[in-house]
Scaffold this motif. Structure first.
Motif, PDB file in Angstrom:
ATOM      1  N   THR A 429       0.829  -1.208   0.000  1.00  0.00           N
ATOM      2  CA  THR A 429       0.000   0.000   0.000  1.00  0.00           C
ATOM      3  C   THR A 429       0.863   1.258   0.000  1.00  0.00           C
ATOM      4  O   THR A 429       0.629   2.191  -0.787  1.00  0.00           O
ATOM      5  CB  THR A 429      -0.933   0.008   1.224  1.00  0.00           C
ATOM      6  N   ILE A 430       1.855   1.296   0.867  1.00  0.00           N
ATOM      7  CA  ILE A 430       2.733   2.472   0.953  1.00  0.00           C
ATOM      8  C   ILE A 430       3.490   2.673  -0.353  1.00  0.00           C
ATOM      9  O   ILE A 430       3.580   3.801  -0.875  1.00  0.00           O
ATOM     10  CB  ILE A 430       3.705   2.320   2.142  1.00  0.00           C
ATOM     11  N   LEU A 431       4.027   1.586  -0.911  1.00  0.00           N
ATOM     12  CA  LEU A 431       4.766   1.697  -2.169  1.00  0.00           C
ATOM     13  C   LEU A 431       3.880   2.195  -3.298  1.00  0.00           C
ATOM     14  O   LEU A 431       4.289   3.051  -4.103  1.00  0.00           O
ATOM     15  CB  LEU A 431       5.363   0.332  -2.543  1.00  0.00           C
ATOM     16  N   ALA A 432       2.654   1.669  -3.368  1.00  0.00           N
ATOM     17  CA  ALA A 432       1.738   2.079  -4.441  1.00  0.00           C
ATOM     18  C   ALA A 432       1.402   3.560  -4.336  1.00  0.00           C
ATOM     19  O   ALA A 432       1.374   4.280  -5.353  1.00  0.00           O
ATOM     20  CB  ALA A 432       0.465   1.236  -4.384  1.00  0.00           C
ATOM     21  N   PHE A 438       4.647  10.107  -6.761  1.00  0.00           N
ATOM     22  CA  PHE A 438       5.923  10.463  -7.389  1.00  0.00           C
ATOM     23  C   PHE A 438       5.735  10.731  -8.878  1.00  0.00           C
ATOM     24  O   PHE A 438       6.219  11.742  -9.414  1.00  0.00           O
ATOM     25  CB  PHE A 438       6.933   9.324  -7.178  1.00  0.00           C
ATOM     26  N   VAL A 439       5.015   9.827  -9.547  1.00  0.00           N
ATOM     27  CA  VAL A 439       4.757  10.013 -10.980  1.00  0.00           C
ATOM     28  C   VAL A 439       3.938  11.280 -11.215  1.00  0.00           C
ATOM     29  O   VAL A 439       4.203  12.049 -12.145  1.00  0.00           O
ATOM     30  CB  VAL A 439       4.031   8.772 -11.554  1.00  0.00           C
ATOM     31  N   LEU A 440       2.951  11.505 -10.356  1.00  0.00           N
ATOM     32  CA  LEU A 440       2.095  12.685 -10.490  1.00  0.00           C
ATOM     33  C   LEU A 440       2.910  13.964 -10.336  1.00  0.00           C
ATOM     34  O   LEU A 440       2.724  14.939 -11.079  1.00  0.00           O
ATOM     35  CB  LEU A 440       0.986  12.624  -9.438  1.00  0.00           C
ATOM     36  N   GLN A 441       3.830  13.961  -9.386  1.00  0.00           N
ATOM     37  CA  GLN A 441       4.666  15.146  -9.164  1.00  0.00           C
ATOM     38  C   GLN A 441       5.642  15.375 -10.316  1.00  0.00           C
ATOM     39  O   GLN A 441       5.931  16.525 -10.672  1.00  0.00           O
ATOM     40  CB  GLN A 441       5.446  14.993  -7.856  1.00  0.00           C
ATOM     41  N   LYS A 442       6.124  14.295 -10.883  1.00  0.00           N
ATOM     42  CA  LYS A 442       7.091  14.416 -11.978  1.00  0.00           C
ATOM     43  C   LYS A 442       6.460  14.948 -13.266  1.00  0.00           C
ATOM     44  O   LYS A 442       7.163  15.446 -14.154  1.00  0.00           O
ATOM     45  CB  LYS A 442       7.743  13.058 -12.248  1.00  0.00           C
ATOM     46  N   THR A 443       5.165  14.838 -13.371  1.00  0.00           N
ATOM     47  CA  THR A 443       4.494  15.334 -14.585  1.00  0.00           C
ATOM     48  C   THR A 443       4.531  16.844 -14.691  1.00  0.00           C
ATOM     49  O   THR A 443       4.367  17.395 -15.786  1.00  0.00           O
ATOM     50  CB  THR A 443       3.027  14.875 -14.615  1.00  0.00           C
ATOM     51  N   GLY A 444       4.703  17.520 -13.552  1.00  0.00           N
ATOM     52  CA  GLY A 444       4.730  18.978 -13.556  1.00  0.00           C
ATOM     53  C   GLY A 444       3.371  19.605 -13.773  1.00  0.00           C
ATOM     54  O   GLY A 444       3.287  20.797 -14.111  1.00  0.00           O
ATOM     55  N   LEU A 445       2.325  18.841 -13.573  1.00  0.00           N
ATOM     56  CA  LEU A 445       0.972  19.363 -13.764  1.00  0.00           C
ATOM     57  C   LEU A 445       0.611  20.342 -12.650  1.00  0.00           C
ATOM     58  O   LEU A 445       1.194  20.314 -11.556  1.00  0.00           O
ATOM     59  CB  LEU A 445      -0.033  18.211 -13.776  1.00  0.00           C
ATOM     60  N   SER A 446      -0.378  21.183 -12.939  1.00  0.00           N
ATOM     61  CA  SER A 446      -0.877  22.090 -11.909  1.00  0.00           C
ATOM     62  C   SER A 446      -1.669  21.304 -10.870  1.00  0.00           C
ATOM     63  O   SER A 446      -2.025  20.134 -11.087  1.00  0.00           O
ATOM     64  CB  SER A 446      -1.773  23.150 -12.546  1.00  0.00           C
ATOM     65  N   LEU A 447      -1.973  21.963  -9.749  1.00  0.00           N
ATOM     66  CA  LEU A 447      -2.766  21.305  -8.713  1.00  0.00           C
ATOM     67  C   LEU A 447      -4.125  20.872  -9.249  1.00  0.00           C
ATOM     68  O   LEU A 447      -4.629  19.795  -8.900  1.00  0.00           O
ATOM     69  CB  LEU A 447      -2.957  22.256  -7.517  1.00  0.00           C
TER      70      LEU A 447
END
Length: 723
Positions: A429-432, A438-447
């Motif tokens: 669960t923690i890893l998922a 992490f992937v979401l943050q790396k996309t550089g998308l707005s909030l």
């Protein structure tokens, strides 16, 4: 004509006799084994073949108290969760002596009426009294009453006596006067054995002789093979080897008896092997009982199910009484909350044991994982609030942890945690969550895009899951627990809050991102919201009326504010019309489906036909009592209060901050108000409202904090640039 008349009369008489013979063959024989479980019975070479002779299923053993004999057998006889007392043991044969008086004398003293049957229960008056205080329909002895009114004869053989009477099984077939027509539950059915626990064991020859005598007379016959209960109570004083040897001997005796009974039964008779009470000290899925049904419409290699659980391989103990009545063509009373058990398809005992193991893994993982999740909710949310005022660290440091909180329900929905141990459940669960964020943050998308990336899939996947009978929800840590049996199907309150919150947040953020196409997007989103609403209320979907009210409030508030409806008598009438239409549709859908497919709302409406407004009052009282209890003891109440406290503080300080959020993100603000309104509604109208309120509010509290941090960081950056 004169010659044909006698022939016609003769033929008609033969048909009547054959019909009577078939009707007479409709019998039910129950062999009850208390204080054992499926794993033990399946592992015994004498008993294992019997499990393959009929349809099998796990059995929820929940009562209005705990799954002990004094409560379980009252529940079985009521067809509704009931409770007993110490006096539940007092089922005696007429002619026995109790406290220096005959059974008949004590019975008349307790009930003020003469005994009319062979077996009398001396504690029935107390049991009836304590169950009147329960806030749901329950009538001890309802099965016995129904059988007696239909002219059926009941009988009980055997007991679980130890140092005193232990005859709770009598309550299974006793009517509300505490009477069973025939049987032998005294010590004459036992034989003395100095090497057996408490010095007594079932005399299999006498049990068989008694069965042969009673079978032609009785329509429903219960055999309480109490040796396993005696062994379970005494086993702490015995070596493991002695326990194993005695258990094998008991199973051999039971198999010997079943072999003879099976030959005697007619084709239309039912033979039920019932394990209604788990061994002492069990927990988790070990509390589940078991039953095998042989004969009638239950083929070998089949699995049992019922409308109570809507889950193949699982029924409830409250369903056993309706099964008996249904087999004997006796109408099931409305106050019997159980539903009849039926054939659910092919299976085997190995699959049931695997199913039980999977249920147990989720049961063991649920408390520590959810406690940890709620703990981090409180710590991260309050930490972010403190940082808003103290500026200890850059606000962006809180973005990943806060997004992680929003991600957990989605991760818990799709991860098959029932396949791993408690330790690996935590790790996976923690890893998922970490990988997703992490992937979401790396996309550089707005909030806003990040909110959409979490909320939209969460809503859509929950909808798709409900459309296919909710296999993910059933197996999720945030789903419902078949051991406690509070809910077996549809949409539980944890994921109900998630669905409402994620759906509103997803709709609001899509409206924000697609603002240039607002006129096209808003009607489409409104259609989706109402589709979700009807899915929640549908008996074949969410089957959650409290969730329907919650969603209705949240969706309407969101649409009214986002649609910029002006207050007035026309808009007010329009809203009332929508409310009326939804309520009417909910009633129509629940009343039009068959009784066995009705949701809790349909069942409540059916009870109101019998009990009037008292049924509704009982439901309201039960929901209020459950809410008070959960608010005092559930970890979700802490999360709910934490979010509520944070939103209250942000409303006042920093000054004008929420006004800035509303000005910059008006559609998101509409969604936040809808979620907050839905959360408060969830708390008020659901029996575990604080749970639904907390999971709903998650989707307003976390985004508001993130947007506040983002605005403050921009203000700090702008100030620094001007300098």
């Amino acid at each position: 004509m004169k010659k044909t008349l006698p022939a016609f009369i003769l033929l008609f008489s033969i048909i009547l006799l054959l019909t009577a013979k078939v009707a007479e063959a409709q019998k039910v024989v129950i062999v009850s084994l208390t204080r054992t479980n499926l794993e033990r019975v399946a592992a015994d070479r004498s008993m294992a073949p019997w499990l393959a002779r009929g349809s099998v299923g796990l059995l929820n053993t929940a009562t209005a108290a705990r799954p002990a004999p004094e409560h379980v057998y009252v529940t079985l006889g009521a067809g509704s969760r009931a409770m007993g007392r110490e006096s539940s043991r007092l089922g005696l044969n007429s002619g026995e002596e109790y406290a220096g008086f005959s059974t008949e004398e004590v019975y008349r003293r307790h009930l003020g009426k003469a005994a009319e049957s062979r077996i009398l229960h001396l504690g029935i008056a107390e049991i009836l009294r304590v169950n009147k205080a329960l806030q749901h329909p329950v009538q001890p002895g309802l099965l016995g009453d129904s059988l007696r009114e239909a002219g059926k004869v009941t009988a009980v053989i055997g007991n679980a006596d130890t140092s005193g009477p232990s005859r709770e099984a009598v309550l299974f077939l006793a009517d509300s006067n505490g009477q069973v027509d025939l049987g032998s539950v005294d010590k004459s059915i036992l034989q003395a054995d100095a090497l057996f626990p408490f010095g007594w064991r079932m005399d299999k020859q006498r049990v068989w002789q008694s069965f042969q005598s009673l079978y032609p007379q009785a329509d429903v016959l219960l055999v309480d093979w109490g040796d396993l209960a005696r062994l379970d109570e005494y086993k702490t004083l015995l070596s493991d080897e002695v326990v194993q040897n005695l258990e094998s001997e008991i199973y051999e005796d039971i198999s010997w008896f079943l072999t003879r009974v099976f030959v005697e039964l007619a084709a239309d008779d039912l033979l039920i092997l019932l394990l209604p009470v788990p061994p002492a000290g069990e927990n988790g899925a070990g509390l589940l009982g078991f039953m095998a049904v042989m004969g009638g419409p239950f083929p070998p290699g089949g699995e049992l199910t019922s409308a109570t659980t809507r889950r193949p391989g699982l029924a409830a103990n409250t369903d056993v009484a309706p099964l008996i009545l249904d087999h004997l063509d006796i109408p099931v009373p409305g106050n019997m909350l159980g539903r009849t058990i039926g054939y659910g398809g092919p299976t085997d005992v190995a699959e049931l044991l695997q199913m039980q193991a999977e249920i147990d893994r989720i049961f063991q993982l649920r408390p520590p994982l959810l406690r940890t999740y709620v703990f981090f909710q409180i710590v991260i949310v309050l930490g972010a609030l403190a940082n808003i005022f103290l500026g200890i660290m850059p606000g962006r440091w809180f973005v990943a942890p806060l997004l992680g909180l929003l991600t957990v329900p989605l991760v818990l929905l799709v991860l098959p945690l029932y396949t791993v141990s408690k330790f690996w459940g935590f790790v996976v669960t923690i890893l998922a969550v970490v990988i997703f964020v992490f992937v979401l943050q790396k996309t550089g998308l707005s909030l806003k895009h990040k909110f959409a990336a979490i909320a939209v899939p969460t809503s859509i996947l929950l909808v798709l899951d409900l459309l296919r009978d909710a296999p993910w929800i059933k197996a999720s840590v945030l789903g419902y627990d078949p051991v406690s049996g509070a809910r077996y199907y549809g949409l539980g309150n944890e994921y109900m809050g998630v669905l409402v919150g994620a759906t509103v947040l997803g709709a609001a953020v899509l409206l924000t991102l697609l603002s240039r196409r607002r006129r096209m997007v808003l009607p489409g989103l409104a259609l989706y919201l109402f589709a979700v609403l009807f899915l929640i209320v549908s008996p074949q979907g969410g089957a959650n009326f409290g969730g329907t009210v919650t969603a209705l409030v949240a969706f309407l508030v969101t649409l009214v504010i986002a649609g910029r409806f002006r207050p007035g008598w026309r808009s007010s009438l329009s809203l009332l019309a929508v409310l009326f239409a939804v309520a009417a549709a909910a009633l129509f859908v629940n009343l039009r489906v068959p009784q066995d497919a009705q949701s809790h709302l349909g069942r409540t409406l059916a009870l109101m036909e019998d009990d009037g407004w008292q049924a509704l009052q009982d439901v309201a009282s039960r929901k209020a009592a459950m809410n008070i209890s959960l608010f005092r003891y559930s970890q979700w109440s802490r999360a709910f209060l934490a979010f509520l406290g944070v939103l209250t503080v942000l409303f006042y300080r920093p000054r004008g901050m929420l006004r800035d959020v509303h000005r910059q993100y008006p559609d998101l603000a509409a969604g936040f108000l809808g979620i907050i309104a839905g959360s408060i509604t969830a708390f008020l109208v659901n029996d575990s409202g604080v749970v639904a309120a907390a999971t709903t509010l998650l989707y307003a509290g976390v985004p508001i904090i993130l947007l506040t941090l983002d605005i403050m960081d921009k203000q700090v950056k702008n100030t620094a640039e001007h300098k």
